[in-house]
Design a protein around this motif. Sequence first.
Motif, short mmCIF file in Angstrom:
data_model
loop_
_atom_site.label_atom_id
_atom_site.label_comp_id
_atom_site.label_asym_id
_atom_site.label_seq_id
_atom_site.Cartn_x
_atom_site.Cartn_y
_atom_site.Cartn_z
N SER A 1 30.96 53.91 -6.18
CA SER A 1 30.22 52.77 -6.96
C SER A 1 31.54 51.63 -6.65
O SER A 1 31.33 50.11 -6.05
N SER B 1 31.17 50.47 -2.87
CA SER B 1 30.20 49.97 -2.87
C SER B 1 30.40 48.36 -3.28
O SER B 1 29.74 47.70 -2.53
N LYS C 1 30.68 44.87 -1.22
CA LYS C 1 28.88 43.85 -1.35
C LYS C 1 30.26 42.21 -1.31
O LYS C 1 29.58 41.64 -1.04
#
Length: 107
Positions: A68, A71, A75
């Motif tokens: 997570s 990720s 982003k």
Amino acid sequence: MKFFPAYYLLLLFPALVFSTRQGYEELERQLKEVFKERSNILHQLLKTSKELEGIKVNLQSLKNDEASARSDVQKLLELGQKQRQSCSLDSADHNINSKIKARNSIL
């Protein structure tokens, strides 16, 4: 007189029975001790197994958190890149508009 040695055996029989009984009692005590130790070992194994399961769950949670976080970082990097491109385009647009205004004011 032929049975005379048999009398000795009969006299020794209670001692033999007592000795055998003591042997059985000692074996029984040792067996109880072994089963108690076995029970303790099984208890420790169960406890260790539960601890390992908890560690496994925590490790999986950490892996999920890491994925997570990766990720999220990806982003953020993409957003930063888009923002830099947008700022670059805004700056270029501002420069062009300034040049157009300067040219229009000359004309």
